[in-house]
Every structure is written in structure tokens, then in C-alpha cells.
Design a protein around this motif. Structure first.
Motif, PDB file in Angstrom:
ATOM      1  N   ARG A  76       0.832  -1.201   0.000  1.00 15.33           N
ATOM      2  CA  ARG A  76       0.000   0.000   0.000  1.00 15.33           C
ATOM      3  C   ARG A  76       0.867   1.252   0.000  1.00 15.33           C
ATOM      4  NH1 ARG A  76      -3.376   2.479   4.463  1.00 15.33           N
ATOM      5  NH2 ARG A  76      -4.680   3.913   3.307  1.00 15.33           N
ATOM      6  N   LYS A  77       0.501   2.205  -0.842  1.00  9.77           N
ATOM      7  CA  LYS A  77       1.218   3.467  -0.927  1.00  9.77           C
ATOM      8  C   LYS A  77       0.297   4.591  -0.464  1.00  9.77           C
ATOM      9  CE  LYS A  77       3.809   1.840  -4.911  1.00  9.77           C
ATOM     10  NZ  LYS A  77       4.039   2.003  -6.356  1.00  9.77           N
ATOM     11  N   VAL A  78       0.867   5.514   0.288  1.00  9.72           N
ATOM     12  CA  VAL A  78       0.114   6.662   0.778  1.00  9.72           C
ATOM     13  C   VAL A  78       0.825   7.923   0.303  1.00  9.72           C
ATOM     14  CG1 VAL A  78      -0.714   7.910   2.812  1.00  9.72           C
ATOM     15  CG2 VAL A  78      -0.678   5.405   2.812  1.00  9.72           C
ATOM     16  N   ASP A  79       0.094   8.765  -0.446  1.00  8.58           N
ATOM     17  CA  ASP A  79       0.631  10.032  -0.909  1.00  8.58           C
ATOM     18  C   ASP A  79       0.178  11.134   0.046  1.00  8.58           C
ATOM     19  OD1 ASP A  79       1.821   9.406  -3.657  1.00  8.58           O
ATOM     20  OD2 ASP A  79      -0.176   8.500  -3.806  1.00  8.58           O
ATOM     21  N   PHE A  80       1.061  12.109   0.283  1.00 13.21           N
ATOM     22  CA  PHE A  80       0.672  13.235   1.118  1.00 13.21           C
ATOM     23  C   PHE A  80       1.503  14.465   0.782  1.00 13.21           C
ATOM     24  CE2 PHE A  80       3.911  10.996   3.544  1.00 13.21           C
ATOM     25  CZ  PHE A  80       4.705  11.998   4.082  1.00 13.21           C
ATOM     26  N   VAL A  81       0.927  15.622   1.099  1.00 10.88           N
ATOM     27  CA  VAL A  81       1.629  16.891   0.949  1.00 10.88           C
ATOM     28  C   VAL A  81       1.848  17.482   2.331  1.00 10.88           C
ATOM     29  CG1 VAL A  81       0.825  17.485  -1.368  1.00 10.88           C
ATOM     30  CG2 VAL A  81      -0.536  18.163   0.605  1.00 10.88           C
ATOM     31  N   VAL A  82       2.902  18.258   2.441  1.00 15.05           N
ATOM     32  CA  VAL A  82       3.140  19.053   3.639  1.00 15.05           C
ATOM     33  C   VAL A  82       3.003  20.500   3.205  1.00 15.05           C
ATOM     34  CG1 VAL A  82       4.778  19.701   5.456  1.00 15.05           C
ATOM     35  CG2 VAL A  82       4.673  17.319   4.641  1.00 15.05           C
ATOM     36  N   MET A  83       2.248  21.265   3.972  1.00 10.50           N
ATOM     37  CA  MET A  83       2.049  22.681   3.654  1.00 10.50           C
ATOM     38  C   MET A  83       2.089  23.495   4.930  1.00 10.50           C
ATOM     39  SD  MET A  83      -2.024  22.561   2.775  1.00 10.50           S
ATOM     40  CE  MET A  83      -2.168  20.873   2.253  1.00 10.50           C
ATOM     41  N   THR A  84       2.281  24.790   4.762  1.00  7.63           N
ATOM     42  CA  THR A  84       2.242  25.656   5.937  1.00  7.63           C
ATOM     43  C   THR A  84       0.793  25.785   6.394  1.00  7.63           C
ATOM     44  OG1 THR A  84       2.108  27.634   4.571  1.00  7.63           O
ATOM     45  CG2 THR A  84       4.309  26.950   5.290  1.00  7.63           C
ATOM     46  N   ASN A  85       0.599  25.935   7.676  1.00 11.06           N
ATOM     47  CA  ASN A  85      -0.730  26.066   8.269  1.00 11.06           C
ATOM     48  C   ASN A  85      -1.113  27.544   8.303  1.00 11.06           C
ATOM     49  OD1 ASN A  85      -3.049  26.018   9.790  1.00 11.06           O
ATOM     50  ND2 ASN A  85      -2.091  25.211  11.637  1.00 11.06           N
ATOM     51  N   VAL A  86      -2.102  27.933   7.512  1.00 21.63           N
ATOM     52  CA  VAL A  86      -2.512  29.343   7.451  1.00 21.63           C
ATOM     53  C   VAL A  86      -3.075  29.839   8.781  1.00 21.63           C
ATOM     54  CG1 VAL A  86      -2.929  29.342   4.973  1.00 21.63           C
ATOM     55  CG2 VAL A  86      -4.815  28.821   6.529  1.00 21.63           C
ATOM     56  N   PHE A  87      -3.471  28.939   9.647  1.00 19.77           N
ATOM     57  CA  PHE A  87      -4.042  29.340  10.925  1.00 19.77           C
ATOM     58  C   PHE A  87      -3.029  29.309  12.070  1.00 19.77           C
ATOM     59  CE2 PHE A  87      -8.078  27.683   8.870  1.00 19.77           C
ATOM     60  CZ  PHE A  87      -8.521  28.948   8.518  1.00 19.77           C
ATOM     61  N   ALA A  88      -1.752  29.149  11.765  1.00 17.44           N
ATOM     62  CA  ALA A  88      -0.711  29.179  12.792  1.00 17.44           C
ATOM     63  C   ALA A  88      -0.322  30.635  13.028  1.00 17.44           C
ATOM     64  CB  ALA A  88       0.492  28.357  12.354  1.00 17.44           C
ATOM     65  N   THR A  89      -1.032  31.276  13.940  1.00 23.90           N
ATOM     66  CA  THR A  89      -0.800  32.686  14.241  1.00 23.90           C
ATOM     67  C   THR A  89      -0.673  32.869  15.749  1.00 23.90           C
ATOM     68  OG1 THR A  89      -3.124  33.288  14.534  1.00 23.90           O
ATOM     69  CG2 THR A  89      -2.296  33.317  12.281  1.00 23.90           C
ATOM     70  N   GLU A  90      -0.247  34.062  16.124  1.00 26.37           N
ATOM     71  CA  GLU A  90      -0.162  34.405  17.542  1.00 26.37           C
ATOM     72  C   GLU A  90      -1.551  34.553  18.159  1.00 26.37           C
ATOM     73  OE1 GLU A  90       2.670  34.679  19.414  1.00 26.37           O
ATOM     74  OE2 GLU A  90       3.655  33.863  17.644  1.00 26.37           O
ATOM     75  N   ARG A  91      -2.502  34.947  17.343  1.00 27.19           N
ATOM     76  CA  ARG A  91      -3.865  35.152  17.836  1.00 27.19           C
ATOM     77  C   ARG A  91      -4.675  33.865  17.720  1.00 27.19           C
ATOM     78  NH1 ARG A  91      -5.933  41.068  16.021  1.00 27.19           N
ATOM     79  NH2 ARG A  91      -4.102  42.178  16.721  1.00 27.19           N
ATOM     80  N   ARG A  92      -5.549  33.669  18.670  1.00 22.80           N
ATOM     81  CA  ARG A  92      -6.447  32.504  18.627  1.00 22.80           C
ATOM     82  C   ARG A  92      -7.479  32.716  17.520  1.00 22.80           C
ATOM     83  NH1 ARG A  92     -11.361  30.650  20.768  1.00 22.80           N
ATOM     84  NH2 ARG A  92     -11.316  28.416  21.150  1.00 22.80           N
ATOM     85  N   ILE A  93      -7.676  31.699  16.713  1.00 21.92           N
ATOM     86  CA  ILE A  93      -8.686  31.747  15.666  1.00 21.92           C
ATOM     87  C   ILE A  93      -9.974  31.174  16.257  1.00 21.92           C
ATOM     88  CG2 ILE A  93      -9.342  30.972  13.363  1.00 21.92           C
ATOM     89  CD1 ILE A  93      -6.950  32.881  13.382  1.00 21.92           C
ATOM     90  N   HIS A  94     -11.007  31.997  16.367  1.00 22.66           N
ATOM     91  CA  HIS A  94     -12.265  31.581  16.987  1.00 22.66           C
ATOM     92  C   HIS A  94     -13.212  30.916  15.998  1.00 22.66           C
ATOM     93  CE1 HIS A  94     -10.737  34.687  19.759  1.00 22.66           C
ATOM     94  NE2 HIS A  94     -11.238  33.877  20.675  1.00 22.66           N
ATOM     95  N   GLU A  95     -13.159  31.336  14.742  1.00 26.37           N
ATOM     96  CA  GLU A  95     -14.019  30.752  13.715  1.00 26.37           C
ATOM     97  C   GLU A  95     -13.207  30.544  12.453  1.00 26.37           C
ATOM     98  OE1 GLU A  95     -17.307  33.385  13.128  1.00 26.37           O
ATOM     99  OE2 GLU A  95     -18.163  32.979  15.094  1.00 26.37           O
ATOM    100  N   ARG A  96     -13.458  29.402  11.802  1.00 20.57           N
ATOM    101  CA  ARG A  96     -12.800  29.079  10.540  1.00 20.57           C
ATOM    102  C   ARG A  96     -13.865  28.849   9.483  1.00 20.57           C
ATOM    103  NH1 ARG A  96     -10.149  27.069  14.672  1.00 20.57           N
ATOM    104  NH2 ARG A  96      -7.891  27.063  14.740  1.00 20.57           N
ATOM    105  N   TYR A  97     -13.602  29.382   8.299  1.00 20.06           N
ATOM    106  CA  TYR A  97     -14.527  29.219   7.181  1.00 20.06           C
ATOM    107  C   TYR A  97     -13.793  28.615   5.997  1.00 20.06           C
ATOM    108  CZ  TYR A  97     -17.710  32.230   9.760  1.00 20.06           C
ATOM    109  OH  TYR A  97     -18.537  32.752  10.717  1.00 20.06           O
ATOM    110  N   ASP A  98     -14.435  27.670   5.338  1.00 25.41           N
ATOM    111  CA  ASP A  98     -13.962  27.048   4.102  1.00 25.41           C
ATOM    112  C   ASP A  98     -14.926  27.513   3.018  1.00 25.41           C
ATOM    113  OD1 ASP A  98     -13.269  25.411   1.989  1.00 25.41           O
ATOM    114  OD2 ASP A  98     -13.668  23.527   3.035  1.00 25.41           O
ATOM    115  N   LEU A  99     -14.521  28.536   2.267  1.00 28.65           N
ATOM    116  CA  LEU A  99     -15.420  29.182   1.308  1.00 28.65           C
ATOM    117  C   LEU A  99     -15.122  28.718  -0.109  1.00 28.65           C
ATOM    118  CD1 LEU A  99     -15.194  32.777   2.832  1.00 28.65           C
ATOM    119  CD2 LEU A  99     -16.868  30.975   3.349  1.00 28.65           C
ATOM    120  N   LYS A 100     -16.165  28.239  -0.796  1.00 25.75           N
ATOM    121  CA  LYS A 100     -16.019  27.753  -2.165  1.00 25.75           C
ATOM    122  C   LYS A 100     -16.788  28.586  -3.179  1.00 25.75           C
ATOM    123  CE  LYS A 100     -15.047  22.915  -1.191  1.00 25.75           C
ATOM    124  NZ  LYS A 100     -13.780  22.739  -1.880  1.00 25.75           N
ATOM    125  N   GLY A 101     -17.571  29.564  -2.713  1.00 25.17           N
ATOM    126  CA  GLY A 101     -18.344  30.367  -3.646  1.00 25.17           C
ATOM    127  C   GLY A 101     -19.553  29.636  -4.190  1.00 25.17           C
TER     128      GLY A 101
END
Length: 168
Positions: A76-101
């Protein structure tokens, strides 16, 4: 990634998500076809990010494939990507939205949000909410979105989300 934590997939893709111990990086499992797509667009992707430093596209840092032992002749092969986390900030993120239009299937169940307030919300969960960002920043965001959409169209990518985090 010396230590990772797993996040249950909230999307339809069935991908698994893992965060580095400092939350700066996100590992996401992807299909073989998605891995092939990332490899195919890589030169254009890099050129786009270099030309558009304000791009809102994900920042992929690497693409990998693991071959898992103990699966017989067809390992079995597993593909994956590593990316930077856009929500890694000093401030706490209270709400997250995934907007597709889109409005089709783009509401998070109210009972789910009541029991899991950190759950990612969708387009219709905005309910007319706006995010005041100022005139200059708004212009930069719109320029970046225009450039990103032009790039994504040029590589034949239609499945795109804009991730938005809100701090109260």
C-alpha cells in the motif's frame, strides 16, 4: 515532524490531516491523482508564488509517498503533501470558514456547530457577515484572488477553497 497530532477529516475527500507539534505545518493525505496533478503543475505553481507573493494559494513545502510494509505483493502506498498552516498565528482563531463560492451543500449542521464550536464553517454559515479589513488590504486581497484564479484556471483546477480565520 517529531510529534504530530491528527485532525479528523471534516470534508468529503476523506483525507487525513496531521499537524506538526508547533502547528506551523500541516500534512494532508491525497489521492494518487492529486499527487500527479501537483507534480504536473509544480513549475507553474512555483512561478506563480514567486510572481505573486500575496497569493492565497496553499504553500506546499513538499510532496511525499510512503510505501507501507506488510501489505503483501501489492504494498500500500500513501501520498501526502506538507504545507504551511494558514491558521498558525499568535492570535487565537475563533471561527474558521472554508469558502467555495457555492451554496450547494455549503452549510454546517447547527447541531454540529453547537456541540463542536471549533468546527469549520461553510459559505452559508456566514449569514451575511463581513470582515472589515480596510481599503488597502481589501485591494491586495482582491488582486491576489484575481491572480490566483487566473493561475488556477490556467492549470485546469476548479476545486478551490478560500480559508478564512476570524479572531474576536
Amino acid at each position: 515532524l517529531s510529534s504530530v497530532s491528527e485532525l479528523e477529516s471534516e470534508g468529503k475527500s476523506g483525507s487525513f490531516f496531521y499537524f506538526s507539534s508547533d502547528s506551523r505545518y500541516l500534512l494532508k493525505t491525497i489521492t494518487r491523482g492529486e499527487a500527479a496533478f501537483v507534480r504536473a503543475i509544480l513549475p507553474d505553481y512555483v512561478a506563480h508564488l514567486e510572481a505573486c507573493p500575496d497569493s492565497l494559494c496553499p504553500r506546499f513545502t513538499s510532496l511525499h509517498q510512503l510505501r507501507l510494509p506488510g501489505q503483501g505483493a501489492s504494498k500500500r502506498k500513501v501520498d501526502f503533501v506538507v504545507m504551511t498552516n494558514v491558521f498558525a498565528t499568535e492570535r487565537r482563531i475563533h471561527e474558521r470558514y472554508d469558502l467555495k463560492g457555492s451554496s450547494v451543500g455549503r452549510r454546517t449542521d447547527a447541531a454540529v456547530l453547537a456541540s463542536q464550536p471549533d468546527r469549520t464553517r461553510k459559505d452559508l454559515d456566514l449569514g451575511g457577515r463581513t470582515f472589515p479589513v480596510g481599503r488597502e488590504r481589501r485591494a491586495r486581497i482582491l488582486r491576489a484572488l484575481d491572480a490566483d484564479l487566473e493561475f488556477l484556471a490556467s492549470v485546469g483546477c476548479m476545486d478551490y477553497s478560500l480559508l478564512v480565520g476570524a479572531h474576536r
